[in-house]
Design a protein around this motif. Structure first.
Motif, PDB file in Angstrom:
ATOM      1  N   VAL A  81       1.129  -1.369  -0.011  1.00  0.00           N
ATOM      2  CA  VAL A  81      -0.041  -0.016   0.122  1.00  0.00           C
ATOM      3  C   VAL A  81       0.910   1.221  -0.053  1.00  0.00           C
ATOM      4  O   VAL A  81       1.802   1.392   0.861  1.00  0.00           O
ATOM      5  N   PHE A  82       0.610   2.259  -0.725  1.00  0.00           N
ATOM      6  CA  PHE A  82       1.354   3.348  -0.938  1.00  0.00           C
ATOM      7  C   PHE A  82       0.489   4.607  -0.514  1.00  0.00           C
ATOM      8  O   PHE A  82      -0.815   4.710  -1.082  1.00  0.00           O
ATOM      9  N   ILE A  83       1.035   5.294   0.371  1.00  0.00           N
ATOM     10  CA  ILE A  83       0.199   6.347   1.040  1.00  0.00           C
ATOM     11  C   ILE A  83       1.120   7.887   0.617  1.00  0.00           C
ATOM     12  O   ILE A  83       2.379   7.913   0.814  1.00  0.00           O
ATOM     13  N   ASP A  84       0.398   8.596  -0.301  1.00  0.00           N
ATOM     14  CA  ASP A  84       0.900   9.805  -0.782  1.00  0.00           C
ATOM     15  C   ASP A  84       0.146  10.982  -0.860  1.00  0.00           C
ATOM     16  O   ASP A  84      -0.820  11.057  -1.332  1.00  0.00           O
ATOM     17  N   THR A  85       0.423  11.802   0.264  1.00  0.00           N
ATOM     18  CA  THR A  85       1.622  11.815   1.144  1.00  0.00           C
ATOM     19  C   THR A  85       1.206  11.581   2.588  1.00  0.00           C
ATOM     20  O   THR A  85      -0.020  11.691   2.911  1.00  0.00           O
ATOM     21  N   LEU A  86       2.186  11.414   3.625  1.00  0.00           N
ATOM     22  CA  LEU A  86       1.722  11.117   4.901  1.00  0.00           C
ATOM     23  C   LEU A  86       1.076  12.235   5.287  1.00  0.00           C
ATOM     24  O   LEU A  86      -0.020  12.043   6.162  1.00  0.00           O
ATOM     25  N   GLN A  87       1.096  13.469   5.128  1.00  0.00           N
ATOM     26  CA  GLN A  87       0.558  14.690   5.619  1.00  0.00           C
ATOM     27  C   GLN A  87      -0.968  14.704   5.376  1.00  0.00           C
ATOM     28  O   GLN A  87      -1.861  15.106   6.029  1.00  0.00           O
ATOM     29  N   ILE A  94       1.664  -6.949   5.106  1.00  0.00           N
ATOM     30  CA  ILE A  94       1.897  -6.306   3.819  1.00  0.00           C
ATOM     31  C   ILE A  94       2.806  -5.294   3.995  1.00  0.00           C
ATOM     32  O   ILE A  94       3.322  -5.047   5.158  1.00  0.00           O
ATOM     33  N   ALA A  95       3.341  -4.547   3.077  1.00  0.00           N
ATOM     34  CA  ALA A  95       4.155  -3.388   3.234  1.00  0.00           C
ATOM     35  C   ALA A  95       3.324  -2.108   3.042  1.00  0.00           C
ATOM     36  O   ALA A  95       2.513  -1.928   2.126  1.00  0.00           O
ATOM     37  N   ILE A  96       3.804  -1.131   3.760  1.00  0.00           N
ATOM     38  CA  ILE A  96       2.998   0.055   3.572  1.00  0.00           C
ATOM     39  C   ILE A  96       4.214   1.140   3.398  1.00  0.00           C
ATOM     40  O   ILE A  96       5.016   1.481   4.326  1.00  0.00           O
ATOM     41  N   ILE A  97       4.000   1.692   2.338  1.00  0.00           N
ATOM     42  CA  ILE A  97       5.208   2.877   1.791  1.00  0.00           C
ATOM     43  C   ILE A  97       4.640   4.053   1.833  1.00  0.00           C
ATOM     44  O   ILE A  97       3.266   4.337   1.608  1.00  0.00           O
ATOM     45  N   VAL A  98       5.215   4.966   2.943  1.00  0.00           N
ATOM     46  CA  VAL A  98       4.745   6.369   3.063  1.00  0.00           C
ATOM     47  C   VAL A  98       5.526   7.422   2.452  1.00  0.00           C
ATOM     48  O   VAL A  98       6.739   7.428   2.760  1.00  0.00           O
ATOM     49  N   VAL A  99       5.079   8.080   1.394  1.00  0.00           N
ATOM     50  CA  VAL A  99       5.683   9.291   0.846  1.00  0.00           C
ATOM     51  C   VAL A  99       5.679  10.433   1.541  1.00  0.00           C
ATOM     52  O   VAL A  99       4.602  10.846   2.311  1.00  0.00           O
ATOM     53  N   HIS A 100       6.945  10.847   2.025  1.00  0.00           N
ATOM     54  CA  HIS A 100       6.795  12.058   2.810  1.00  0.00           C
ATOM     55  C   HIS A 100       7.637  13.345   2.243  1.00  0.00           C
ATOM     56  O   HIS A 100       8.782  12.877   1.345  1.00  0.00           O
ATOM     57  N   HIS A 101       7.898  14.413   2.609  1.00  0.00           N
ATOM     58  CA  HIS A 101       8.794  15.512   2.096  1.00  0.00           C
ATOM     59  C   HIS A 101      10.056  15.397   2.830  1.00  0.00           C
ATOM     60  O   HIS A 101      10.310  15.220   4.015  1.00  0.00           O
ATOM     61  N   THR A 102      11.078  16.102   2.555  1.00  0.00           N
ATOM     62  CA  THR A 102      12.291  16.396   3.053  1.00  0.00           C
ATOM     63  C   THR A 102      12.468  18.080   3.199  1.00  0.00           C
ATOM     64  O   THR A 102      11.667  18.855   2.633  1.00  0.00           O
ATOM     65  N   ARG A 103      13.091  18.622   4.230  1.00  0.00           N
ATOM     66  CA  ARG A 103      13.308  19.901   4.356  1.00  0.00           C
ATOM     67  C   ARG A 103      14.279  20.411   3.346  1.00  0.00           C
ATOM     68  O   ARG A 103      15.041  19.773   2.486  1.00  0.00           O
TER      69      ARG A 103
END
Length: 242
Positions: free
Chosen positions: A36-42, A71-80
């Motif tokens: 599962v991909f979560i785009d984005t965490l926020q 399952i695998a959960i991939i969380v997309v998040h931002h960088t500073r």
């Protein structure tokens, strides 16, 4: 390429307020769900606070769900935007994020718009890695530009023993310790259970080339390793030597 196994969801709840139940329901309807991909965490956060406690709590809930559903959960998040000598310090938020998850990947472009980047990887079951990438405009994806390196000799011995064992046994289900014991029937080399998981992760491409499929299953008694050898998928030069 288009696929019938890819689903998108644009209606979702937040963490702790229904998201987990939504994913569980989808898993029931699609028992073959793997990732599962979560785009984005926020977008799925229920708390706007980015303190260590809040970050760790919400990511822990997703990790617990992944473990439960296997399952695998991939969380997309931002960088500073600010740079740092340690790429993982650039992950937005507190250290609660990287401290909770099983692994972190940080993609840093050499120069904005250059389409040349480096992927920094760190995790519990993998060694630190830095992978050079370039964006392919035709394929619309990042491709690895590093020259593939041969596995360490110790890894070669482990994979060779595993290959010989599975060619005759086809399947294996058991713990890392049980696998090490089983490999004694085909090799005098000494292998260590605490290295088995890392060897699998580091040599995933080679295993697929040799027709070996592996997965993990968490149980109350620990983590089971599930292996299957498929001769039809074996593209190596060794399948006809036994």
């Amino acid at each position: 390429m288009p696929t019938e196994n890819l689903y998108f969801s644009v209606m979702y709840e937040s963490i702790g307020n229904g998201l987990e139940e939504q994913i569980e329901s989808f898993k029931i309807e699609h028992c073959d769900l793997k990732i599962v991909f979560i785009d984005t965490l926020q977008m799925v956060r229920s708390d706007t606070d980015s303190s260590y406690g809040s970050d760790y709590k919400e990511l822990s809930m997703l990790k617990a769900l992944a473990d439960k559903l296997e399952i695998a959960i991939i969380v997309v998040h931002h960088t500073r935007k600010c740079k740092d000598t340690d790429p993982f310090n650039m992950i937005s938020g507190s250290t609660g994020i990287s401290g909770c998850v099983d692994g972190s990947l940080v993609l840093i472009e050499n120069k904005r718009g250059s389409r040349i980047a480096k992927l920094f990887c760190v995790g519990r079951d993998i060694e630190n890695a830095e992978i050079n990438l370039q964006f392919d405009s035709d394929l619309k994806k990042w491709v690895v530009t590093d020259e593939p390196t041969a596995p360490k000799s110790k890894d070669n011995i482990f994979l060779a023993a595993l290959y010989v064992y599975l060619q005759s046994q086809i399947d294996f289900v058991g713990t890392a310790s049980e696998l090490v014991t089983a490999l004694k029937t085909v090799s005098d080399e000494r292998f260590y259970p605490n290295r088995v998981t890392r060897d699998f992760v580091q040599n995933g491409y080679t295993l697929r080339k040799y027709g070996i499929n592996f997965q993990y299953k968490r149980t109350r008694n620990g983590r089971l390793i599930i292996l299957h050898y498929d001769r039809e998928r074996d593209s190596s030069d060794s399948k006809n030597t036994n």
